[in-house]
Design an enzyme around this catalytic site. Structure first.
Site, mmCIF file in Angstrom:
data_model
loop_
_atom_site.group_PDB
_atom_site.id
_atom_site.type_symbol
_atom_site.label_atom_id
_atom_site.label_comp_id
_atom_site.label_asym_id
_atom_site.label_seq_id
_atom_site.Cartn_x
_atom_site.Cartn_y
_atom_site.Cartn_z
ATOM 1 N N SER A 26 14.016 -16.351 1.041
ATOM 2 C CA SER A 26 14.269 -14.912 1.058
ATOM 3 C C SER A 26 14.111 -14.344 2.456
ATOM 4 C CB SER A 26 13.316 -14.202 0.094
ATOM 5 O OG SER A 26 13.489 -14.666 -1.223
ATOM 6 N N ARG A 30 17.217 -13.038 5.072
ATOM 7 C CA ARG A 30 17.144 -11.662 5.564
ATOM 8 C C ARG A 30 17.068 -11.640 7.090
ATOM 9 N NH1 ARG A 30 15.423 -11.602 0.494
ATOM 10 N NH2 ARG A 30 15.413 -9.668 -0.756
ATOM 11 N N ARG A 131 28.039 -14.470 -12.033
ATOM 12 C CA ARG A 131 26.844 -13.703 -11.680
ATOM 13 C C ARG A 131 27.226 -12.276 -11.284
ATOM 14 N NH1 ARG A 131 22.834 -17.152 -7.983
ATOM 15 N NH2 ARG A 131 21.476 -15.410 -8.579
ATOM 16 N N SER A 206 12.169 -7.450 -9.605
ATOM 17 C CA SER A 206 11.786 -8.067 -8.321
ATOM 18 C C SER A 206 11.606 -7.064 -7.192
ATOM 19 C CB SER A 206 12.823 -9.130 -7.917
ATOM 20 O OG SER A 206 12.977 -10.096 -8.914
ATOM 21 N N GLU A 325 11.245 -15.257 -10.576
ATOM 22 C CA GLU A 325 11.544 -16.596 -10.063
ATOM 23 C C GLU A 325 10.428 -17.591 -10.360
ATOM 24 O OE1 GLU A 325 10.244 -15.978 -5.430
ATOM 25 O OE2 GLU A 325 11.895 -14.815 -6.245
#
Length: 438
Positions: A26, A30, A131, A206, A325
């Site tokens: 993550s 980013r 998705r 999240s 997750e």
């Protein structure tokens, strides 16, 4: 070609190991986007090298960004080890971007492409077509972008960039993915009018991931207003302005500690994860609280965070909405507990790499378990399990969950353990090291 089955090793004694977890996916992805949009070059140090991060780097390269991969570099600032030098360039098309099945790539790069001059075509794995992508597509159209998706609301699609984007106010239903908000925030400083995002969905899963995005944006020089700062509920604002090319060291991916700490729980052993940060926005930090409630204990030591199990696992009632997750491995641990567990707040997991709720229920039940799906989660009643094939559905977290079950259940055969390369490129070796079975 059929993937060979991986025999999940059974633990023959309590584990006692120190583990180095690769960098956060993550944070890596980013950091790559922010560095690519910056006004000057920057460094991303200790990045995760995995399929997802490689897809992100390759996508940015296709748009005109230079990313140089180096090893043992001390140039430009703090730290050694692997580092990626990111040199922003004029964003341009025509370009082809492969998103694979990486949520961060499929959500974060279309807003970047809207800032490019020329068409950028996106495609990916078959699962990427299923998705949710509507939140990003609809928002970008509201903000002034032209996107051709054939009316599908998903991939494949083409973003027709004009070199800039107006930006401004946009309403987003982020109830299926927090990445819709993070995607717009990351590119927001480069929009002519910045961006103001109002979530109109009932909830946002999240949330810690959005807080990570906000924190990293601020460190890159962006001005951000967020609800947790006392701002308006469900509203995020980013002012237009230049981003700073900076030297960023990526934290270990704390979510990937889940199977290793689980091994301490299951075997009554001890595992230390190196370099665990004492302050972090990563959702995986909640493992400390969750696994302690399941019967273990943890403490900070010189090397990082040490987790110790007793060999007795307690069932848990847990709202995993912000840490979805972690669900697959927690579910595996719960299947080995001495009492029932209820995991809830995770309906959005049906839209991840696979339908994680259905997959977990089926695969654990096929090994003799008793797992039922609820409207927004799983109810897990421990049963004596037996060996069998555990299918992973191209989902890395299902593969690590299967490995955890295999610690206590002989004969668990994991289909396509190589899918762990998404975030843990060397998982089978790391697992063997953990168990002293190299």
């Amino acid at each position: 070609m059929t993937e060979a089955l991986w025999p999940a090793p059974v633990a023959t004694s309590a584990v006692d190991a120190t583990v180095t977890i690769p960098g956060s996916k993550s944070a890596t992805n980013r950091a790559l986007v922010l560095a690519a949009l910056a006004a000057r070059p920057g460094w991303v140090r200790r990045p995760l090298r995995s399929r997802d991060s490689q897809l992100m780097a390759d996508g940015l390269r296709a748009l005109g960004v230079s990313i140089e991969e180096t090893v043992n570099s001390d140039a430009g600032g703090t730290g050694g080890g692997e580092a990626w030098r990111v040199i922003p360039g004029p964003l341009h098309g025509p370009a082809q971007v492969d998103v694979g099945n990486a949520g961060t790539v499929m959500r974060f790069l279309p807003p970047v492409a809207a800032l490019a001059d020329g068409p950028v075509h996106f495609d990916g794995d078959p699962r990427s077509y299923e998705r949710p992508q509507h939140g990003v597509i609809n928002a970008l159209r509201t903000l002034g972008a032209r996107i051709d998706d054939g009316g599908r609301g998903g991939f494949p699609l083409t973003v027709h960039g004009t070199g800039s984007l107006d930006g401004g106010l946009v309403e987003v239903d982020a109830s299926t993915s927090s990445q819709f908000i993070s995607a717009l925030l990351l590119s927001g400083p480069r929009f002519n009018n910045g961006v103001e995002i109002r979530n109109v969905g009932e909830t946002v899963p999240s949330l810690p991931h959005i807080r990570m995005t906000v924190d990293m944006l601020r460190k890159a020089g962006a001005q951000v207003d967020a609800p947790e700062d006392g701002g308006e509920k469900d509203v995020w604002r980013v002012a237009p302005g230049a981003l700073i090319g900076r030297d960023l060291v990526v934290e270990p991916d704390l979510s990937n500690a889940a199977p290793f700490f689980a091994a301490a729980l299951v075997t009554g052993g001890r595992v230390t994860v190196r370099d665990w940060p004492k302050h972090t926005y990563q959702p995986g930090d909640q493992l400390r609280e969750i696994y302690t409630a399941m019967g273990g204990s943890c403490r900070f030591v010189e090397d990082g965070l040490e987790f110790t199990g007793t060999g007795r696992i307690q069932g848990i009632e847990a709202d995993l909405h912000d840490v979805g997750e972690l669900t697959p491995v927690i579910a595996a641990v719960a299947a080995l507990a001495d009492s029932e567990s209820h995991l809830y707040g995770i309906a959005h997991l049906r839209l991840h790499e696979t339908d994680r709720l259905a997959a977990l229920a089926k695969e654990i039940n096929d090994l003799g378990g008793d797992v039922t799906e609820t409207e927004d989660g799983l109810r897990i009643r421990p049963r004596k399990l037996h060996g069998g094939v555990f299918h992973t559905y191209e989902d890395h977290r299902l593969a690590t969950a299967a490995a955890v079950l295999g610690l206590a259940v002989e004969g668990v055969q994991v289909e396509n353990v190589a899918t762990t390369a998404k975030t843990l490129p060397d998982f089978p070796r790391m697992w063997a090291d953990l168990l002293g079975q190299v």
